[in-house]
Design an enzyme around this catalytic site. Structure first.
Site, PDB file in Angstrom:
ATOM      1  N   GLU A 264     -16.525  -0.847   7.173  1.00  0.00           N
ATOM      2  CA  GLU A 264     -15.481  -1.637   6.540  1.00  0.00           C
ATOM      3  C   GLU A 264     -15.706  -3.115   6.845  1.00  0.00           C
ATOM      4  O   GLU A 264     -15.981  -3.488   7.982  1.00  0.00           O
ATOM      5  CB  GLU A 264     -14.151  -1.193   7.145  1.00  0.00           C
ATOM      6  CG  GLU A 264     -12.980  -1.288   6.251  1.00  0.00           C
ATOM      7  CD  GLU A 264     -12.862  -0.105   5.278  1.00  0.00           C
ATOM      8  OE1 GLU A 264     -11.951  -0.149   4.461  1.00  0.00           O
ATOM      9  OE2 GLU A 264     -13.688   0.837   5.323  1.00  0.00           O
TER      10      GLU A 264
ATOM     11  N   TYR B 216       2.266   2.025  -3.329  1.00  0.00           N
ATOM     12  CA  TYR B 216       1.164   2.575  -4.117  1.00  0.00           C
ATOM     13  C   TYR B 216       0.914   4.046  -3.751  1.00  0.00           C
ATOM     14  O   TYR B 216       0.833   4.915  -4.620  1.00  0.00           O
ATOM     15  CB  TYR B 216      -0.106   1.753  -3.866  1.00  0.00           C
ATOM     16  CG  TYR B 216      -1.332   2.331  -4.513  1.00  0.00           C
ATOM     17  CD1 TYR B 216      -1.668   2.004  -5.820  1.00  0.00           C
ATOM     18  CD2 TYR B 216      -2.156   3.232  -3.829  1.00  0.00           C
ATOM     19  CE1 TYR B 216      -2.786   2.553  -6.426  1.00  0.00           C
ATOM     20  CE2 TYR B 216      -3.264   3.788  -4.431  1.00  0.00           C
ATOM     21  CZ  TYR B 216      -3.580   3.440  -5.725  1.00  0.00           C
ATOM     22  OH  TYR B 216      -4.680   3.994  -6.323  1.00  0.00           O
TER      23      TYR B 216
ATOM     24  N   ASP C  11       0.843  -1.195   0.000  1.00  0.00           N
ATOM     25  CA  ASP C  11       0.000   0.000   0.000  1.00  0.00           C
ATOM     26  C   ASP C  11       0.878   1.245   0.000  1.00  0.00           C
ATOM     27  O   ASP C  11       0.571   2.251  -0.613  1.00  0.00           O
ATOM     28  CB  ASP C  11      -0.884   0.034   1.251  1.00  0.00           C
ATOM     29  CG  ASP C  11      -1.970  -1.017   1.183  1.00  0.00           C
ATOM     30  OD1 ASP C  11      -1.993  -1.773   0.184  1.00  0.00           O
ATOM     31  OD2 ASP C  11      -2.778  -1.099   2.126  1.00  0.00           O
TER      32      ASP C  11
ATOM     33  N   SER D 113     -12.928   8.600  -1.118  1.00  0.00           N
ATOM     34  CA  SER D 113     -11.722   8.009  -0.565  1.00  0.00           C
ATOM     35  C   SER D 113     -11.158   9.004   0.455  1.00  0.00           C
ATOM     36  O   SER D 113     -11.811  10.006   0.765  1.00  0.00           O
ATOM     37  CB  SER D 113     -10.792   7.784  -1.745  1.00  0.00           C
ATOM     38  OG  SER D 113      -9.520   7.511  -1.311  1.00  0.00           O
TER      39      SER D 113
ATOM     40  N   LYS E  10      -7.861   3.390  11.524  1.00  0.00           N
ATOM     41  CA  LYS E  10      -8.238   3.166  10.124  1.00  0.00           C
ATOM     42  C   LYS E  10      -8.216   1.664   9.893  1.00  0.00           C
ATOM     43  O   LYS E  10      -7.190   1.012  10.100  1.00  0.00           O
ATOM     44  CB  LYS E  10      -7.243   3.860   9.200  1.00  0.00           C
ATOM     45  CG  LYS E  10      -7.576   3.699   7.746  1.00  0.00           C
ATOM     46  CD  LYS E  10      -6.615   4.502   6.898  1.00  0.00           C
ATOM     47  CE  LYS E  10      -6.952   4.427   5.432  1.00  0.00           C
ATOM     48  NZ  LYS E  10      -7.097   3.085   4.897  1.00  0.00           N
TER      49      LYS E  10
ATOM     50  N   LYS F 154     -10.606  13.203  11.825  1.00  0.00           N
ATOM     51  CA  LYS F 154     -11.799  13.832  11.240  1.00  0.00           C
ATOM     52  C   LYS F 154     -12.154  15.088  12.020  1.00  0.00           C
ATOM     53  O   LYS F 154     -12.047  15.092  13.251  1.00  0.00           O
ATOM     54  CB  LYS F 154     -12.994  12.869  11.322  1.00  0.00           C
ATOM     55  CG  LYS F 154     -12.766  11.538  10.648  1.00  0.00           C
ATOM     56  CD  LYS F 154     -13.951  10.593  10.858  1.00  0.00           C
ATOM     57  CE  LYS F 154     -13.669   9.271  10.130  1.00  0.00           C
ATOM     58  NZ  LYS F 154     -14.718   8.274  10.327  1.00  0.00           N
TER      59      LYS F 154
HETATM   60  S1  IVH Z   1     -13.986   7.824   7.037  1.00  0.00           S
HETATM   61  C1  IVH Z   1     -15.387  10.201   2.905  1.00  0.00           C
HETATM   62  N1  IVH Z   1     -13.043   6.237   8.840  1.00  0.00           N
HETATM   63  O1  IVH Z   1     -10.313   3.965   4.320  1.00  0.00           O
HETATM   64  C2  IVH Z   1     -14.583   9.050   3.366  1.00  0.00           C
HETATM   65  N2  IVH Z   1     -12.725   5.642   6.581  1.00  0.00           N
HETATM   66  O2  IVH Z   1      -8.312   4.868   2.486  1.00  0.00           O
HETATM   67  C3  IVH Z   1     -14.609   8.996   4.854  1.00  0.00           C
HETATM   68  N3  IVH Z   1     -11.567   3.511   6.258  1.00  0.00           N
HETATM   69  O3  IVH Z   1     -12.569   5.075   1.893  1.00  0.00           O
HETATM   70  C4  IVH Z   1     -14.082   7.715   5.321  1.00  0.00           C
HETATM   71  N4  IVH Z   1     -11.300   3.041   8.377  1.00  0.00           N
HETATM   72  O4  IVH Z   1     -13.103   2.874   3.204  1.00  0.00           O
HETATM   73  C5  IVH Z   1     -13.176   6.456   7.529  1.00  0.00           C
HETATM   74  N5  IVH Z   1     -12.286   4.932  10.590  1.00  0.00           N
HETATM   75  C6  IVH Z   1     -12.431   5.136   9.282  1.00  0.00           C
HETATM   76  C7  IVH Z   1     -11.940   4.226   8.308  1.00  0.00           C
HETATM   77  C8  IVH Z   1     -12.105   4.526   6.959  1.00  0.00           C
HETATM   78  C9  IVH Z   1     -11.101   2.622   7.131  1.00  0.00           C
HETATM   79  C10 IVH Z   1     -11.461   3.341   4.798  1.00  0.00           C
HETATM   80  C11 IVH Z   1     -12.601   3.909   4.007  1.00  0.00           C
HETATM   81  C12 IVH Z   1     -11.946   4.943   3.117  1.00  0.00           C
HETATM   82  C13 IVH Z   1     -10.564   4.411   3.021  1.00  0.00           C
HETATM   83  C14 IVH Z   1      -9.561   5.432   2.593  1.00  0.00           C
END
Ligand code: IVH
Length: 698
Positions: free
Chosen positions: A173, A36, A33, A82, A115, A309
């Site tokens: 997820e 990438y 990753d 994303s 994440k 966030k």
């Molecule tokens: S928030 C608008 N929170 O990681 C997108 N995403 O690499 C807000 N992901 O597309 C996503 N854990 O699929 C959010 N705690 C988390 C997350 C998370 C995994 C994924 C998600 C996102 C991707 C980006």
């Protein structure tokens, strides 16, 4: 090796799109990753330095697409975006500074979460009942995987408790635990051992061997592959997990802060994250990230970073978003574990398709809980770029469960006697007869093409997306290739009833054979005959020229009108076609120059292949013939592709930039610099409504 930015941009776009396909659609990533992320970063950087080369179709502007055949497509009520990501604290501070400027406040309220390394999913609950589960897809629409998702044991069909909205899309997820991943892989290993034993007997009896089951690379790929299985009975045997952390559409709106989501989801009895941190200011967020880093190995889900966030939803809305990601959130990714060791030797691995991969043989070293003694070196260019030499001390890295990779050389520790490594000399020394694939960094064996590759090439030619020859699927093609009846595309058109009738397609456990009967044989021969007049773009796509997909094949068919003209076009002519860069042009030339392709195309011609040239747009439909359009801004009802198709179907051309040659600028909202340029040049500016009116009047 200095390279002009456009060529590098093209190489990066092509590479990233290829890795997107491998990661999102095939669940078979080739690189970590992190590798990438760095390719994507490099592309972002180059595009921002060279705004003239920006493109709305660049992978920096769009999320990777996970859609597969066999699932219904469902539009997302709110797009699934994303996340921008970073590996550096400095970039995190820059993210914060930007937001502080926008909001005009000093200490931004943040919410920090782990994440999860899984695959994104959107669940719709109507009046508290689970009605639909959809993958991210291309961000706008995804695959309906509801049936498979219902097998997740921890996911409630019905939300419990209070304040349940009428309709809500809950985002999260899907993932798999490491233990479950290992269970499935070790089961496969057991089956493979039994098959290998059986194959030794079959070999003696002159029978074809049974296929071995490929092992899965890591839990993420297995989870994603499982969600995308068409066979529910297999899904039922694998345990998937899910965690929900976000909200797309919600009616009525009930959330005002990100932190409420976790509490409310828990109350509804949805599986949620085990940890999160509600903090003020970026320094406090950083502390949370460090804390997460210290506990992440013990969490019940795989984490590759933290998501930071902005907590109040109102501020999130104020920050807005790009076409690909929100501006109110960022992922901070943890560095994969690294170790130093000595590169003892480089060996060459020969893949099933004849591809040659350089492999690093290392002094064994402990890395992320396992002993590593081999790592991939990717290809000739990567070795040269990193100047990797036998005897060097190198840094190896393991990201997720992907094969470890050599990241760089510790140059300070290099001895004086070392000499640069040459891949081609190495092949010569080993007596391997190989050639570099034109336009790629990869090498392959010369001479006979491995059967597997021939089967893939012919199957693609006959497939629905190309020549659409019904009845000529992989099973039939495999048999025809294995028995030597088909080696090249033109051989398909030499097949007779005698080659096909009675051909054994499969044998079941009890030894009962399925054969090709009279009716199927007749149908297949008819389908082959019919394909001789297929549309030209299908033939072009079917040839399998590297980098020529269906859309490009359509453009080429339109531009050249027949296959000979395409094969004779020089680099300059090819490069003038919109959407064709130097790499694609070179790839087409390289294909056309190979004598075996020339022979095959000549044979096709002699065998009666007369593909239908794209229909000339005539009469009342050709109102825009000779006219060039540029589209800019957001149109009220049509997507850009839709508008482009409409213009083209009436004979017009759509170009990317405004010049004196532009006849019309089709402008929507937020049209920007193209609009001012068009006005300065006195070009006619029309709206979507104007366009529709012109067409209606014509
Ligand atoms: S928030 C608008 N929170 O990681 C997108 N995403 O690499 C807000 N992901 O597309 C996503 N854990 O699929 C959010 N705690 C988390 C997350 C998370 C995994 C994924 C998600 C996102 C991707 C980006």
């Amino acid at each position: 090796m200095p390279e002009d930015p456009l060529s590098r941009i093209e190489v990066l776009r092509r590479e990233i799109l290829r890795h997107n396909e491998l990661y999102y659609r095939q669940n078979k990533p080739e690189i970590s990753d992190k590798a990438y992320d760095f390719l994507l970063k490099e592309l972002q950087q180059l595009e921002s330095e060279n705004p003239l080369f920006a493109s709305p179709t660049s992978p920096t502007q769009k999320v990777g697409n996970d859609q597969n055949a066999g699932f219904a497509t469902v539009s997302h009520r709110v797009p699934m975006q994303s996340l921008d990501n970073t590996y550096s604290k400095g970039e995190l501070l820059a993210f914060d500074e930007r937001l502080r400027r926008i909001f005009g406040i000093d200490q931004i309220p943040y919410y920090v979460e782990p994440k999860i390394d899984g695959l994104a999913i959107s669940l719709t609950y109507e009046d508290g009942l689970l009605t639909q589960a959809v993958t991210r897809g291309n961000g706008t629409a995804g695959d309906d995987v509801t049936r498979n998702i219902r097998y997740i044991p921890t996911l409630p069909e019905k939300l419990q408790g209070e304040h349940i909205p009428e309709s809500i899309d809950i985002r999260g997820e899907v993932f798999m635990t490491y233990a479950e991943f290992e269970r499935i892989n070790s089961e496969r290993e057991t089956i493979n051992r039994a098959r290998e034993a059986e194959n030794r007997i079959r070999e003696k009896e002159g029978k074809l061997p049974q296929k071995l089951l490929p092992l899965f690379a890591n839990p993420r790929n297995l989870a994603s592959g499982t969600v995308k299985l068409l066979d529910e009975s297999v899904v039922a045997t694998r345990r998937l997990e899910i965690i929900l952390y976000g909200c797309g559409f919600c009616a009525p709106e009930i959330f005002t802060e990100q932190s409420e989501l976790r509490k409310t989801f828990e109350h509804w009895q949805l599986p949620t994250l085990t940890h999160s941190w509600q903090v003020k200011g970026i320094e406090a967020a950083w502390k949370a990230i460090e804390e997460l880093d210290s506990i992440r190995r013990d969490l019940p889900y795989p984490t590759d970073g933290a998501v930071i966030k902005v907590n109040p939803i109102e501020l999130q809305q104020q920050a807005g978003q790009t076409s690909k990601a929100p501006r109110w959130a960022i992922a901070y990714k943890f560095n994969p574990e690294q170790a130093e060791t000595r590169l003892r030797d480089i060996t060459i691995q020969i893949g099933r398709t004849g591809a040659l991969t350089p492999v690093a043989e290392l002094d064994p070293v402990q890395l992320a809980g396992t002993t590593v003694s081999r790592a991939t070196l990717h290809n000739e260019d990567e070795i040269a770029r990193k100047d990797i030499r036998i005897g060097d001390v190198v840094v190896v890295e393991k990201a997720g469960e992907i094969i470890p990779a050599v990241v760089r050389v510790v140059k300070e520790k290099r001895g004086t006697a070392s000499t640069p490594y040459s891949f081609s000399n190495h092949l010569k020394d080993l007596g391997i007869d190989a050639e570099r694939i034109p336009g790629q960094a990869a090498w392959k064996l010369t001479g006979e093409e491995p059967l597997e590759q021939t089967i893939r090439r012919i199957t693609h030619f006959a497939s629905r997306v190309a020549m659409d020859i019904e009845g000529l699927g992989k099973a039939v093609v495999s048999k025809l290739v294995e028995c030597g009846a088909v080696k090249h595309i033109d051989d398909i058109y030499k097949l007779s009833e005698a080659d096909l009738l009675g051909m054994v397609l499969s044998t079941n456990d009890k030894g009962v054979e399925t054969t090709l009967r009279e009716k199927s044989t007749e149908n297949l021969l008819q389908a082959i005959e019919k394909s001789k007049t297929q549309e030209l773009w299908r033939l072009i796509h079917g040839l399998g020229i590297p980098h020529v997909g269906a859309q490009l094949a359509k453009d080429l068919a339109k531009n050249f009108g027949n296959i000979d003209a395409l094969m004779q076009a020089d680099l300059e002519t090819l490069s003038q076609i919109e959407g064709i860069g130097s790499i694609v042009a070179q790839s087409i030339r390289a294909y056309a120059e190979q004598p075996e392709h020339q022979r095959m195309l000549a044979n096709l011609n002699n065998l009666g292949m007369t593909p239908a040239a794209p229909g000339k747009i005539s009469g009342d439909k050709a109102i825009f013939t000779g006219k060039t359009f540029v589209i800019t801004g957001t149109l009220p009802s049509m997507g850009r592709d839709e508008a482009k198709a409409l213009i083209e179907s009436h004979g017009g051309k759509v170009s990317g930039s405004v010049s004196k040659k532009t006849d019309y600028l089709l402008a929507g909202e937020a049209a920007g610099s193209k609009l001012s340029k068009a006005e300065a040049l006195g070009i006619r500016v029309i709206s979507e409504a104007d366009l529709l009116e012109i067409l209606q009047q014509s």
